[in-house]
Write a protein that holds these residues in place. Structure first.
Motif, PDB file in Angstrom:
ATOM      1  N   PRO A  97      34.193 -56.749  10.141  1.00  0.00           N
ATOM      2  CA  PRO A  97      33.486 -55.729  10.924  1.00  0.00           C
ATOM      3  C   PRO A  97      32.679 -54.810  10.016  1.00  0.00           C
ATOM      4  O   PRO A  97      33.086 -54.486   8.896  1.00  0.00           O
ATOM      5  CB  PRO A  97      34.619 -54.970  11.615  1.00  0.00           C
ATOM      6  N   GLY A  98      31.535 -54.360  10.534  1.00  0.00           N
ATOM      7  CA  GLY A  98      30.703 -53.448   9.758  1.00  0.00           C
ATOM      8  C   GLY A  98      31.457 -52.212   9.322  1.00  0.00           C
ATOM      9  O   GLY A  98      31.265 -51.720   8.203  1.00  0.00           O
ATOM     10  N   GLN A  99      32.327 -51.703  10.174  1.00  0.00           N
ATOM     11  CA  GLN A  99      33.079 -50.504   9.833  1.00  0.00           C
ATOM     12  C   GLN A  99      33.974 -50.729   8.616  1.00  0.00           C
ATOM     13  O   GLN A  99      34.063 -49.864   7.728  1.00  0.00           O
ATOM     14  CB  GLN A  99      33.923 -50.073  11.034  1.00  0.00           C
ATOM     15  N   ILE A 100      34.594 -51.886   8.554  1.00  0.00           N
ATOM     16  CA  ILE A 100      35.449 -52.207   7.402  1.00  0.00           C
ATOM     17  C   ILE A 100      34.594 -52.419   6.157  1.00  0.00           C
ATOM     18  O   ILE A 100      34.951 -51.968   5.052  1.00  0.00           O
ATOM     19  CB  ILE A 100      36.315 -53.443   7.686  1.00  0.00           C
ATOM     20  N   ALA A 101      33.475 -53.093   6.301  1.00  0.00           N
ATOM     21  CA  ALA A 101      32.593 -53.320   5.158  1.00  0.00           C
ATOM     22  C   ALA A 101      32.136 -51.998   4.548  1.00  0.00           C
ATOM     23  O   ALA A 101      32.070 -51.862   3.322  1.00  0.00           O
ATOM     24  CB  ALA A 101      31.384 -54.158   5.576  1.00  0.00           C
ATOM     25  N   GLY A 102      31.842 -51.029   5.401  1.00  0.00           N
ATOM     26  CA  GLY A 102      31.436 -49.727   4.889  1.00  0.00           C
ATOM     27  C   GLY A 102      32.523 -49.049   4.083  1.00  0.00           C
ATOM     28  O   GLY A 102      32.257 -48.446   3.034  1.00  0.00           O
ATOM     29  N   VAL A 103      33.759 -49.162   4.559  1.00  0.00           N
ATOM     30  CA  VAL A 103      34.877 -48.549   3.848  1.00  0.00           C
ATOM     31  C   VAL A 103      35.144 -49.286   2.538  1.00  0.00           C
ATOM     32  O   VAL A 103      35.458 -48.662   1.518  1.00  0.00           O
ATOM     33  CB  VAL A 103      36.137 -48.519   4.740  1.00  0.00           C
ATOM     34  N   VAL A 104      35.005 -50.614   2.541  1.00  0.00           N
ATOM     35  CA  VAL A 104      35.163 -51.369   1.300  1.00  0.00           C
ATOM     36  C   VAL A 104      34.112 -50.935   0.282  1.00  0.00           C
ATOM     37  O   VAL A 104      34.405 -50.761  -0.908  1.00  0.00           O
ATOM     38  CB  VAL A 104      35.080 -52.888   1.561  1.00  0.00           C
ATOM     39  N   ALA A 105      32.886 -50.733   0.740  1.00  0.00           N
ATOM     40  CA  ALA A 105      31.824 -50.270  -0.161  1.00  0.00           C
ATOM     41  C   ALA A 105      32.173 -48.913  -0.762  1.00  0.00           C
ATOM     42  O   ALA A 105      31.981 -48.685  -1.971  1.00  0.00           O
ATOM     43  CB  ALA A 105      30.496 -50.194   0.595  1.00  0.00           C
ATOM     44  N   ILE A 106      32.690 -48.020   0.050  1.00  0.00           N
ATOM     45  CA  ILE A 106      33.112 -46.708  -0.441  1.00  0.00           C
ATOM     46  C   ILE A 106      34.195 -46.859  -1.499  1.00  0.00           C
ATOM     47  O   ILE A 106      34.150 -46.239  -2.572  1.00  0.00           O
ATOM     48  CB  ILE A 106      33.621 -45.846   0.733  1.00  0.00           C
ATOM     49  N   ASP A 107      35.184 -47.687  -1.196  1.00  0.00           N
ATOM     50  CA  ASP A 107      36.288 -47.886  -2.130  1.00  0.00           C
ATOM     51  C   ASP A 107      35.788 -48.454  -3.456  1.00  0.00           C
ATOM     52  O   ASP A 107      36.226 -48.027  -4.531  1.00  0.00           O
ATOM     53  CB  ASP A 107      37.322 -48.823  -1.500  1.00  0.00           C
ATOM     54  N   GLU A 108      34.885 -49.405  -3.389  1.00  0.00           N
ATOM     55  CA  GLU A 108      34.323 -49.989  -4.615  1.00  0.00           C
ATOM     56  C   GLU A 108      33.659 -48.908  -5.469  1.00  0.00           C
ATOM     57  O   GLU A 108      33.826 -48.865  -6.696  1.00  0.00           O
ATOM     58  CB  GLU A 108      33.300 -51.076  -4.253  1.00  0.00           C
ATOM     59  N   LEU A 109      32.904 -48.033  -4.833  1.00  0.00           N
ATOM     60  CA  LEU A 109      32.220 -46.976  -5.579  1.00  0.00           C
ATOM     61  C   LEU A 109      33.211 -45.988  -6.194  1.00  0.00           C
ATOM     62  O   LEU A 109      33.034 -45.554  -7.337  1.00  0.00           O
ATOM     63  CB  LEU A 109      31.249 -46.234  -4.658  1.00  0.00           C
ATOM     64  N   VAL A 110      34.242 -45.630  -5.451  1.00  0.00           N
ATOM     65  CA  VAL A 110      35.215 -44.659  -5.958  1.00  0.00           C
ATOM     66  C   VAL A 110      36.004 -45.240  -7.131  1.00  0.00           C
ATOM     67  O   VAL A 110      36.109 -44.615  -8.196  1.00  0.00           O
ATOM     68  CB  VAL A 110      36.178 -44.218  -4.833  1.00  0.00           C
ATOM     69  N   ILE A 111      36.546 -46.432  -6.944  1.00  0.00           N
ATOM     70  CA  ILE A 111      37.426 -46.999  -7.971  1.00  0.00           C
ATOM     71  C   ILE A 111      36.632 -47.465  -9.191  1.00  0.00           C
ATOM     72  O   ILE A 111      37.016 -47.189 -10.341  1.00  0.00           O
ATOM     73  CB  ILE A 111      38.277 -48.148  -7.393  1.00  0.00           C
ATOM     74  N   HIS A 112      35.525 -48.138  -8.973  1.00  0.00           N
ATOM     75  CA  HIS A 112      34.746 -48.590 -10.125  1.00  0.00           C
ATOM     76  C   HIS A 112      34.050 -47.424 -10.828  1.00  0.00           C
ATOM     77  O   HIS A 112      33.782 -47.497 -12.028  1.00  0.00           O
ATOM     78  CB  HIS A 112      33.750 -49.659  -9.718  1.00  0.00           C
ATOM     79  N   GLY A 113      33.773 -46.357 -10.092  1.00  0.00           N
ATOM     80  CA  GLY A 113      33.271 -45.158 -10.750  1.00  0.00           C
ATOM     81  C   GLY A 113      34.302 -44.598 -11.716  1.00  0.00           C
ATOM     82  O   GLY A 113      33.978 -44.188 -12.839  1.00  0.00           O
ATOM     83  N   TRP A 114      35.573 -44.618 -11.284  1.00  0.00           N
ATOM     84  CA  TRP A 114      36.660 -44.181 -12.175  1.00  0.00           C
ATOM     85  C   TRP A 114      36.773 -45.115 -13.370  1.00  0.00           C
ATOM     86  O   TRP A 114      36.930 -44.660 -14.512  1.00  0.00           O
ATOM     87  CB  TRP A 114      37.977 -44.150 -11.407  1.00  0.00           C
ATOM     88  N   ASP A 115      36.707 -46.435 -13.111  1.00  0.00           N
ATOM     89  CA  ASP A 115      36.773 -47.412 -14.204  1.00  0.00           C
ATOM     90  C   ASP A 115      35.736 -47.089 -15.277  1.00  0.00           C
ATOM     91  O   ASP A 115      36.043 -47.070 -16.476  1.00  0.00           O
ATOM     92  CB  ASP A 115      36.478 -48.824 -13.680  1.00  0.00           C
ATOM     93  N   LEU A 116      34.517 -46.877 -14.826  1.00  0.00           N
ATOM     94  CA  LEU A 116      33.413 -46.666 -15.760  1.00  0.00           C
ATOM     95  C   LEU A 116      33.568 -45.356 -16.520  1.00  0.00           C
ATOM     96  O   LEU A 116      33.371 -45.306 -17.741  1.00  0.00           O
ATOM     97  CB  LEU A 116      32.089 -46.691 -14.987  1.00  0.00           C
ATOM     98  N   ALA A 117      33.933 -44.310 -15.795  1.00  0.00           N
ATOM     99  CA  ALA A 117      34.113 -43.010 -16.447  1.00  0.00           C
ATOM    100  C   ALA A 117      35.251 -43.060 -17.452  1.00  0.00           C
ATOM    101  O   ALA A 117      35.135 -42.561 -18.582  1.00  0.00           O
ATOM    102  CB  ALA A 117      34.370 -41.932 -15.397  1.00  0.00           C
ATOM    103  N   ARG A 118      36.366 -43.673 -17.067  1.00  0.00           N
ATOM    104  CA  ARG A 118      37.528 -43.728 -17.957  1.00  0.00           C
ATOM    105  C   ARG A 118      37.214 -44.553 -19.203  1.00  0.00           C
ATOM    106  O   ARG A 118      37.604 -44.191 -20.321  1.00  0.00           O
ATOM    107  CB  ARG A 118      38.722 -44.300 -17.199  1.00  0.00           C
ATOM    108  N   ALA A 119      36.501 -45.663 -19.030  1.00  0.00           N
ATOM    109  CA  ALA A 119      36.190 -46.535 -20.160  1.00  0.00           C
ATOM    110  C   ALA A 119      35.249 -45.877 -21.158  1.00  0.00           C
ATOM    111  O   ALA A 119      35.267 -46.212 -22.348  1.00  0.00           O
ATOM    112  CB  ALA A 119      35.573 -47.838 -19.660  1.00  0.00           C
ATOM    113  N   THR A 120      34.434 -44.933 -20.682  1.00  0.00           N
ATOM    114  CA  THR A 120      33.429 -44.317 -21.556  1.00  0.00           C
ATOM    115  C   THR A 120      33.734 -42.855 -21.857  1.00  0.00           C
ATOM    116  O   THR A 120      32.882 -42.137 -22.386  1.00  0.00           O
ATOM    117  CB  THR A 120      32.024 -44.446 -20.929  1.00  0.00           C
ATOM    118  N   GLY A 121      34.950 -42.415 -21.528  1.00  0.00           N
ATOM    119  CA  GLY A 121      35.388 -41.074 -21.902  1.00  0.00           C
ATOM    120  C   GLY A 121      34.696 -39.945 -21.168  1.00  0.00           C
ATOM    121  O   GLY A 121      34.537 -38.847 -21.709  1.00  0.00           O
TER     122      GLY A 121
END
Length: 199
Positions: free
Chosen positions: A113-137
């Motif tokens: 469902p589009g609603q779930i896809a939107g939430v997955v996109a949000i989650d990807e941005l939040v978690i991978h944003g943390w990944d990137l920030a943590r990896a680069t200090g």
């Protein structure tokens, strides 16, 4: 998850873009909390997922939405410093259309469902944003509505799996009174205390 049709991906997409902009070229080969991804791989993954979820929002189904995320190592475009902010902007704009959150769509080769896809996109941005920030200090403070949506999504996914594993790996337990970001990171299968020197 319900009532996410008014959630704006723009603030979180902007945060990810700002973190990416501060990544020095010399750090592209560094490790990240994603065991199989270097910083460069992670930036390539973010670029690809932004395009895929943009097209999922538009219901523009095809190669970008049909390809499983683990089908090949992420490729980082040579001009990623220009491309990534642009596709993140496009992603946020696509999900501002209420129609994106309705009906069915596809992402990563999965119909959902589009609603779930939107939430997955949000989650990807939040978690991978943390990944990137943590990896680069870098310091990292995600958009609060996006973080709330990500945590709720990850918690529901972990509970459905009897808490045996997160979306990205086995859940890392965190105290109930830990910061919400730490709890979301743990639910995603990452150690909130990860540093570049972590074995």
């Amino acid at each position: 998850m319900t009532d996410q049709t008014t959630l704006d991906l723009g603030p979180q997409a902007g945060i990810v873009a700002r973190v990416a902009a501060e990544v020095p070229d010399a750090r592209l080969a560094d490790r990240t909390p994603c065991p199989d991804y270097t910083v460069g791989d992670l930036l390539g993954h973010l670029t690809g997922l932004a395009v895929a979820f943009r097209d999922a929002a538009r219901k523009d189904l095809g190669p970008t939405t049909d390809t499983a995320p683990d089908s090949a190592a992420p490729s980082l475009p040579a001009d990623w410093r220009q491309v990534l902010p642009g596709v993140l902007d496009d992603l946020a704009e696509a999900w501002r259309d209420p129609a994106a959150w309705t009906g069915m769509t596809r992402a990563g080769g999965v119909d959902l469902p589009g609603q779930i896809a939107g939430v997955v996109a949000i989650d990807e941005l939040v978690i991978h944003g943390w990944d990137l920030a943590r990896a680069t200090g870098q310091e990292y403070a995600p958009d609060q509505p996006a973080l709330l949506a990500s945590h709720a999504f990850l918690l529901a996914a972990a509970e459905e799996g009897d808490r045996g594993g997160g979306i990205f790996g086995a859940v890392v337990p965190t105290p109930d009174d830990a910061p919400l970001l730490d709890r979301a990171v743990g639910l995603s299968g990452r150690d909130p205390n990860w540093t570049a020197g972590t074995s």
